[in-house]
Design an enzyme around this catalytic site. Structure first.
Site, mmCIF file in Angstrom:
data_model
loop_
_atom_site.group_PDB
_atom_site.id
_atom_site.type_symbol
_atom_site.label_atom_id
_atom_site.label_comp_id
_atom_site.label_asym_id
_atom_site.label_seq_id
_atom_site.Cartn_x
_atom_site.Cartn_y
_atom_site.Cartn_z
ATOM 1 N N VAL A 42 39.702 41.579 40.557
ATOM 2 C CA VAL A 42 38.854 42.363 40.199
ATOM 3 C C VAL A 42 40.114 43.827 40.517
ATOM 4 C CG1 VAL A 42 37.160 41.768 41.703
ATOM 5 C CG2 VAL A 42 39.066 42.472 43.068
ATOM 6 N N CYS A 43 39.521 45.258 40.849
ATOM 7 C CA CYS A 43 40.706 46.306 40.580
ATOM 8 C C CYS A 43 41.040 46.235 42.028
ATOM 9 C CB CYS A 43 40.065 47.532 41.294
ATOM 10 S SG CYS A 43 39.230 48.110 39.305
ATOM 11 N N PRO A 44 42.477 46.131 42.427
ATOM 12 C CA PRO A 44 43.276 47.268 41.486
ATOM 13 C C PRO A 44 44.370 45.866 40.327
ATOM 14 C CG PRO A 44 45.134 47.000 43.190
ATOM 15 C CD PRO A 44 43.368 46.170 43.603
#
Lengths: 105, 284
Positions: A42-44
């Site tokens: 997932v981000c980041p």
């Protein structure tokens, strides 16, 4: 679903028919010099790991990034672009599978 | 790739930074920084450099933790009172980041050991409470061609400059320590604890910029601030060809130790950041 990709991604991920990404260029299909599977990230960290891959590549080489969520699919191309690399295409190949193709600056 | 998964997560906010990235982070992990003084400035410097993943941190300090230090010297805790500051700081650094190895130097920096010590490191951060050490660090760094950040704080003010080989050195700006009667004693002066954090983080930032190669360093400039008005200013300075240590015809060719102010050597005082005037602010 996490898939381990080898040096060349399966043909299916290059299929643009189900494209739902935010941008797409008319560039011809480019053979990736390197492929990174970030489907479970997932981000980041999707961008963090994409950047680490790009740092190990030569100028002009092609990186194919496999992403598993829409947030990453919109953020990673933008961040890659801000770093000065060229985003060649963003393709949604499955409901939860995006492929971002980048040419290293 | 030298970074493992844990490191990628730990340093992700560095890796994200343009100009730093994994390459810059690896540089930090392979870097060696010497911190002179584990007090008000050395505390934030050592903690931020450790958190940043600077691989080797040398700390020079002969003192023990005193109760009066704890108002600002955040690398030490109440239970550390009476312990060696280098031990105390090393323990907190180890807890903060196992990637950072501390090299303990529990003695005073002197004319005898300064040059050899600075030669072992990539960047030196001077954050002591006394002028003799500032000049000693400057001269040793000039002789060894090492970059350094020199900083001082007092009351509500702080000042700092970064010295680089071939650029203005501390002595180009300040020829010698101020007269002793011009320097307030530790008991008289005082310092707001957070001001140590303000200046220490500037010094830590300079070290990180140098090590990663990003930005423009605070060389040929003196930065000073007054926390009361929260005004910051930068004064341009330049290398002095008549500088006694880095000039064209240097008159100082060996390390010299100036006499310490009286209160610095009085036992039981708790050597602390509050003691001396910081000469860097003398340019205002």
């Amino acid at each position: 679903m996490t898939t381990a990709f080898g040096a060349n991604a399966p043909e299916a991920v290059n299929n643009r028919e189900n494209w739902g990404g935010i941008r797409m260029s008319d560039q011809k299909e480019q053979k990736a010099d390197r492929t990174v599977d970030l489907l479970s990230e997932v981000c980041p960290y999707t961008f963090v790991k994409s950047k680490l891959e790009l740092e190990q590549m030569e100028t002009g080489q092609i990186l194919q990034i496999h992403l598993g969520n829409s947030e990453s699919a919109s953020n990673v191309p933008r961040s890659v672009d801000l770093e000065g690399h060229e985003v060649l295409s963003v393709d949604q190949t499955e409901p939860s599978h995006w492929v971002v193709t980048v040419r290293r600056a | 790739m030298a970074l493992n998964d844990q490191q990628i997560y730990r340093y992700s906010r560095h890796i994200l930074l343009k100009g730093v990235g994994g390459t810059g982070q690896e540089k930090l992990l392979n870097s060696r920084v010497l911190i002179v003084g584990a007090g008000g400035l050395g505390s934030p410097v050592s903690l931020y450099l450790a958190a940043a993943g600077v691989g080797t941190i040398g700390i020079v300090d002969a003192d023990e933790v005193d109760l009066s230090n704890l108002q600002r010297q955040i690398a030490h805790g109440t239970s550390d009172i009476g312990r060696s500051k280098v031990d105390s700081a090393a323990e907190q650094i180890a807890e903060l980041n196992p990637d950072a190895t501390v090299e303990k130097h529990p003695y005073r920096l002197s004319a005898e050991n300064a040059r050899d010590l600075v030669a072992q490191y990539d960047f030196i951060v001077e954050g002591t409470d006394n002028f003799p050490t500032k000049f000693l660090v400057n001269d040793a760094c000039v002789f060894a061609s090492k970059p350094a950040s020199i900083g001082g704080i007092l009351r509500f003010e702080g000042s700092t400059m970064t010295i680089l080989p071939g650029e203005a050195c501390y002595r180009c700006v300040f020829r010698q320590p101020p007269p002793k009667d011009a320097v307030p004693t530790c008991a008289q002066a005082g310092v707001l604890g957070a001001v140590a954090g303000m200046l220490g983080t500037v010094q830590a930032t300079e070290a990180l910029k140098y090590l990663t190669g990003v930005g423009t360093l605070l060389s040929n400039r003196v930065l000073s601030f007054d926390a009361l008005s929260m005004e910051w200013r930068t004064v341009r300075v330049k290398r002095d060809h008549k500088c006694p240590v880095c000039g064209d015809n240097p008159t100082i060719t060996e390390l010299v130790e100036y006499e310490q102010p009286a209160c610095a050597i009085r036992p039981g005082e708790g050597i602390s950041q509050t003691r001396d005037e910081h000469q860097l602010s003398g340019v205002r």
